[in-house]
Scaffold this motif. Structure first.
Motif, PDB file in Angstrom:
ATOM      1  N   ALA A 101      26.993  32.671  -0.259  1.00 14.89           N
ATOM      2  CA  ALA A 101      27.206  31.409  -0.971  1.00 14.89           C
ATOM      3  C   ALA A 101      26.806  31.539  -2.435  1.00 14.89           C
ATOM      4  O   ALA A 101      27.518  31.064  -3.330  1.00 14.89           O
ATOM      5  CB  ALA A 101      26.417  30.288  -0.289  1.00 14.89           C
ATOM      6  N   VAL A 102      25.668  32.229  -2.687  1.00 12.78           N
ATOM      7  CA  VAL A 102      25.231  32.400  -4.074  1.00 12.78           C
ATOM      8  C   VAL A 102      26.247  33.252  -4.844  1.00 12.78           C
ATOM      9  O   VAL A 102      26.596  32.942  -5.987  1.00 12.78           O
ATOM     10  CB  VAL A 102      23.828  33.055  -4.131  1.00 12.78           C
ATOM     11  N   ALA A 103      26.769  34.278  -4.194  1.00 14.75           N
ATOM     12  CA  ALA A 103      27.776  35.121  -4.838  1.00 14.75           C
ATOM     13  C   ALA A 103      29.020  34.303  -5.164  1.00 14.75           C
ATOM     14  O   ALA A 103      29.664  34.490  -6.197  1.00 14.75           O
ATOM     15  CB  ALA A 103      28.139  36.289  -3.932  1.00 14.75           C
ATOM     16  N   MET A 104      29.336  33.369  -4.272  1.00 11.84           N
ATOM     17  CA  MET A 104      30.486  32.501  -4.499  1.00 11.84           C
ATOM     18  C   MET A 104      30.244  31.609  -5.728  1.00 11.84           C
ATOM     19  O   MET A 104      31.146  31.392  -6.546  1.00 11.84           O
ATOM     20  CB  MET A 104      30.697  31.662  -3.237  1.00 11.84           C
ATOM     21  N   VAL A 105      29.001  31.107  -5.863  1.00 16.44           N
ATOM     22  CA  VAL A 105      28.648  30.308  -7.042  1.00 16.44           C
ATOM     23  C   VAL A 105      28.798  31.158  -8.305  1.00 16.44           C
ATOM     24  O   VAL A 105      29.342  30.707  -9.321  1.00 16.44           O
ATOM     25  CB  VAL A 105      27.207  29.756  -6.919  1.00 16.44           C
ATOM     26  N   ALA A 106      28.346  32.421  -8.215  1.00 19.30           N
ATOM     27  CA  ALA A 106      28.462  33.312  -9.369  1.00 19.30           C
ATOM     28  C   ALA A 106      29.934  33.539  -9.723  1.00 19.30           C
ATOM     29  O   ALA A 106      30.314  33.516 -10.897  1.00 19.30           O
ATOM     30  CB  ALA A 106      27.770  34.634  -9.069  1.00 19.30           C
ATOM     31  N   ALA A 107      30.754  33.725  -8.670  1.00 16.51           N
ATOM     32  CA  ALA A 107      32.184  33.939  -8.908  1.00 16.51           C
ATOM     33  C   ALA A 107      32.814  32.714  -9.573  1.00 16.51           C
ATOM     34  O   ALA A 107      33.730  32.822 -10.381  1.00 16.51           O
ATOM     35  CB  ALA A 107      32.888  34.236  -7.588  1.00 16.51           C
ATOM     36  N   MET A 108      32.267  31.561  -9.243  1.00 14.59           N
ATOM     37  CA  MET A 108      32.784  30.310  -9.797  1.00 14.59           C
ATOM     38  C   MET A 108      32.381  30.167 -11.270  1.00 14.59           C
ATOM     39  O   MET A 108      33.125  29.627 -12.085  1.00 14.59           O
ATOM     40  CB  MET A 108      32.179  29.182  -8.965  1.00 14.59           C
ATOM     41  N   LEU A 109      31.176  30.683 -11.596  1.00 15.27           N
ATOM     42  CA  LEU A 109      30.694  30.583 -12.981  1.00 15.27           C
ATOM     43  C   LEU A 109      31.353  31.613 -13.894  1.00 15.27           C
ATOM     44  O   LEU A 109      31.428  31.419 -15.105  1.00 15.27           O
ATOM     45  CB  LEU A 109      29.174  30.788 -13.019  1.00 15.27           C
ATOM     46  N   LEU A 139      20.086  30.331 -10.575  1.00 18.47           N
ATOM     47  CA  LEU A 139      18.907  29.891  -9.819  1.00 18.47           C
ATOM     48  C   LEU A 139      19.131  28.510  -9.213  1.00 18.47           C
ATOM     49  O   LEU A 139      18.818  28.258  -8.057  1.00 18.47           O
ATOM     50  CB  LEU A 139      17.680  29.861 -10.742  1.00 18.47           C
ATOM     51  N   LEU A 140      19.694  27.623 -10.039  1.00 17.34           N
ATOM     52  CA  LEU A 140      19.985  26.283  -9.550  1.00 17.34           C
ATOM     53  C   LEU A 140      20.986  26.364  -8.386  1.00 17.34           C
ATOM     54  O   LEU A 140      20.815  25.712  -7.349  1.00 17.34           O
ATOM     55  CB  LEU A 140      20.583  25.450 -10.686  1.00 17.34           C
ATOM     56  N   GLY A 141      22.006  27.206  -8.571  1.00 20.50           N
ATOM     57  CA  GLY A 141      23.009  27.402  -7.514  1.00 20.50           C
ATOM     58  C   GLY A 141      22.347  27.908  -6.243  1.00 20.50           C
ATOM     59  O   GLY A 141      22.651  27.450  -5.145  1.00 20.50           O
ATOM     60  N   ALA A 142      21.402  28.857  -6.390  1.00 18.38           N
ATOM     61  CA  ALA A 142      20.734  29.418  -5.219  1.00 18.38           C
ATOM     62  C   ALA A 142      19.938  28.341  -4.488  1.00 18.38           C
ATOM     63  O   ALA A 142      19.991  28.234  -3.257  1.00 18.38           O
ATOM     64  CB  ALA A 142      19.822  30.559  -5.637  1.00 18.38           C
ATOM     65  N   ALA A 143      19.213  27.502  -5.279  1.00 19.02           N
ATOM     66  CA  ALA A 143      18.427  26.443  -4.638  1.00 19.02           C
ATOM     67  C   ALA A 143      19.352  25.487  -3.889  1.00 19.02           C
ATOM     68  O   ALA A 143      19.091  25.122  -2.735  1.00 19.02           O
ATOM     69  CB  ALA A 143      17.637  25.689  -5.698  1.00 19.02           C
ATOM     70  N   TYR A 144      20.469  25.097  -4.523  1.00 19.01           N
ATOM     71  CA  TYR A 144      21.394  24.161  -3.871  1.00 19.01           C
ATOM     72  C   TYR A 144      22.118  24.811  -2.687  1.00 19.01           C
ATOM     73  O   TYR A 144      22.423  24.147  -1.694  1.00 19.01           O
ATOM     74  CB  TYR A 144      22.399  23.620  -4.895  1.00 19.01           C
ATOM     75  N   CYS A 145      22.378  26.113  -2.787  1.00 21.55           N
ATOM     76  CA  CYS A 145      22.990  26.815  -1.649  1.00 21.55           C
ATOM     77  C   CYS A 145      22.050  26.769  -0.441  1.00 21.55           C
ATOM     78  O   CYS A 145      22.488  26.578   0.692  1.00 21.55           O
ATOM     79  CB  CYS A 145      23.265  28.275  -1.991  1.00 21.55           C
ATOM     80  N   GLY A 146      20.750  26.962  -0.724  1.00 20.23           N
ATOM     81  CA  GLY A 146      19.776  26.886   0.359  1.00 20.23           C
ATOM     82  C   GLY A 146      19.826  25.525   1.028  1.00 20.23           C
ATOM     83  O   GLY A 146      19.872  25.416   2.256  1.00 20.23           O
ATOM     84  N   ILE A 147      19.860  24.475   0.195  1.00 22.84           N
ATOM     85  CA  ILE A 147      19.904  23.119   0.740  1.00 22.84           C
ATOM     86  C   ILE A 147      21.191  22.894   1.543  1.00 22.84           C
ATOM     87  O   ILE A 147      21.172  22.376   2.649  1.00 22.84           O
ATOM     88  CB  ILE A 147      19.802  22.092  -0.415  1.00 22.84           C
TER      89      ILE A 147
END
Lengths: 234, 315
Positions: A101-109, A139-147
């Motif tokens: 999920a975090v990698a997906m957020v990175a791909a989106m950014l 980092l924000l993406g990672a925290a929200y991915c966790g949630i």
């Protein structure tokens, strides 16, 4: 650990097999691009401030949409039974899906790097806050991915997972704007809990260990929650 | 090989599996039989480590499910009911993914995936998304998934449900082939299937073991009575009853007229006999004394169906 990597690879590839990745990325770029460039020329400043300022709110909607399927879909389909009877541990499963999920957020950014390059041609761009902003965004993406992952682990319904995840992320984002309504004695504590407060520090280019610790602990606590919720189903 | 002791599972108040104890030997093909909701799937899920038992212990080889679940999972290949696989993935990608998780290295991976595709008849669909496959093909992908690491124990939950007769025969052949060296545990509610494939049958009802043994011993233990059916020409029902009731060991005689005799009336007679004595010769002798024509005589052993019904009847 190698099992977690295999699960990560599979989950990350699945995003791009199905249309989810493309829809989410286009939606994200459309929203951030619109809000950033409509005011950009009015301000007449070569900075990405407005883009980063809006990220916590956009992420509260977009990240739960990325994570909602991770467990809910497996519960609903029954493939969760297959996954758990393979030689993997809960930790492998949670970690693999989280990193995907975090990698997906990175791909989106990634495509938004084009914004900063565009801006750097138009004026004197200070790269410090930009780099800080991207670190903070991950980092924000990672925290929200966790949630989001936690929300997905408590229900077999993807829409419910999305709403739970969005509600929690939204609360964390808006917390430091709501301080006005809250009792005075708790202000310092509640301010510390707000995601926006920590994110705005980082996106100014100030990397403070307190902010790093905040995002990492949000991610850790929610992943641990997901772990417990899976164990409970067992 | 597998030792199950006092296995119990509660879902809240509901007791799904109630103190089951079983020992399964290497190379056995064991059929778990029972009506819907008897606890078959729950038992298999606990065996494969998907569910935690409320009480009791499962050990495979020297590993226990409480302490070494990961080791046990490595030994077991499992196909859950109706093969719930990832819908979006291609068959080829899926099998490769499973091969990776099963710790096959890159060289073995390719050859193993290829040989499984051959064995399970998946060659034509390797590049289709699993979600677009027919049920039979999905089941085959599931079977390939379960056999990926050539496991010592293969656990199949209703492996033939939803398949066409040709596919059923194929899957049974595969199971018997594997069962020569490996342990196979399958659950089913189709009796003929258990009869055709299994060395040993365990009938579960309401979470308890109702019977355990090979088909022959189950038949014998169910015992009681067996049936002989006769078809006779030219005989009045009353006279037949009178003539046959002289034989020791017959408990019931039920004559019924059979259609299709034309001018000479036909009579079908069902005779229930006490188990343990063969009365065919005596019946033949009795009929020979008269001028009736005996067209048919055959003895039915009690079918597995009736044993199953007797054992799992609602009280």
């Amino acid at each position: 650990m190698s099992q977690a990597i295999r699960i990560f690879r599979k989950e990350f590839a699945t995003y791009f097999i199905s249309p989810i990745a493309y829809i989410v990325i286009s939606f994200f770029l459309l929203v951030t691009g619109w809000f950033f460039f409509t005011t950009f020329f009015l301000r007449n400043q070569a900075s990405l401030r407005t883009f980063f300022d809006l990220l916590p709110i956009t992420f509260s909607f977009v990240v739960p949409a990325i994570t909602m399927r991770l467990f809910s879909e497996e519960f609903n389909l029954g493939s969760y039974e297959i996954l758990l009877t393979l030689p993997v541990t809960f930790r492998d499963v949670v970690l693999g899906k989280f990193v995907a999920a975090v990698a997906m957020v990175a791909a989106m950014l990634l495509p938004t790097v084009a914004y900063s390059i565009t801006v750097s041609f138009l004026g004197q761009l200070d790269w410090g806050p930009v780099v800080g902003g991207y670190v903070g965004a991950i980092l924000l993406g990672a925290a929200y991915c966790g949630i989001g992952l936690f929300a997905s682990s408590v229900t077999r319904n993807q829409i419910v997972a999305f709403i739970i995840g969005m509600a929690i992320c939204f609360c964390l984002t808006l917390l430091d704007k709501m301080l006005f309504f809250l009792p005075r004695s708790m202000l310092a504590f509640l301010e510390y809990l707000g995601a926006d407060y920590h994110f705005s520090n980082i996106s100014k280019g100030i990397i403070d260990s307190r902010d790093l610790l905040y995002f990492l602990s949000v991610a850790f606590v929610s992943l641990y929650g997901a772990h417990l919720s899976l164990q409970e189903k067992h | 090989m597998i030792h199950i002791e006092d296995l119990t599972k509660y879902y809240g108040q509901l007791c799904a599996v109630d103190h089951i104890s079983l020992d399964i030997q290497k190379g056995e093909i064991l059929g778990l039989l029972g009506p819907n909701g008897a606890g078959k799937t729950t038992t298999l899920r606990m065996l494969t480590g998907f569910l935690h038992p409320t009480l009791g212990e499962i050990s495979v080889k020297n590993f226990t499910i409480k302490n070494d679940a990961l080791e046990i999972k490595k030994l077991i290949g499992y196909l859950p009911e109706s093969a719930p696989l990832y819908q979006d993935m291609l068959v080829y990608d899926y099998l490769n993914y499973v091969a990776g998780i099963r710790d096959l290295d890159d060289q073995n991976k390719t050859s193993r995936v290829r040989s499984l595709a051959d064995q399970c008849g998946l060659k034509e669909v390797m590049h289709q998304p699993i979600g677009e496959l027919s049920k039979g093909y999905k089941q085959r992908v599931g079977l390939a998934h379960a056999m990926m690491n050539d496991p010592e124990i293969l656990v199949l939950d209703e492996p033939t449900s939803g398949l066409d007769p040709n596919q059923i025969v194929e899957i049974r052949q595969i199971m018997r082939e594997i069962g020569k060296e490996k342990t196979v545990i399958l659950s089913t509610h189709i009796l003929s299937e258990a009869e055709a494939t299994c060395d040993r049958i365990v009938i579960i009802d309401h979470g308890k073991i109702a019977a355990d043994g090979d088909t022959e011993s189950l038949r014998q233990s169910a015992g009681g009575e067996y049936r002989i059916t006769l078809l006779i020409q030219n005989a009045p029902a009353d006279a037949v009853k009178k003539q046959l009731s002289q034989i020791e060991g017959i408990t019931h005689i039920l004559p019924a007229p059979e259609p299709g005799g034309g001018d000479t009336p036909l009579l079908r007679i069902n005779i229930m006999c006490r188990a343990g004595v063969d009365l065919r010769a005596a019946i033949y002798q009795k009929i020979k004394e008269t001028d009736w024509v005996l067209l048919e005589l055959h003895q039915e052993t009690k079918s597995l169906e009736s044993i199953f019904r007797d054992l799992t009847k609602e009280n």
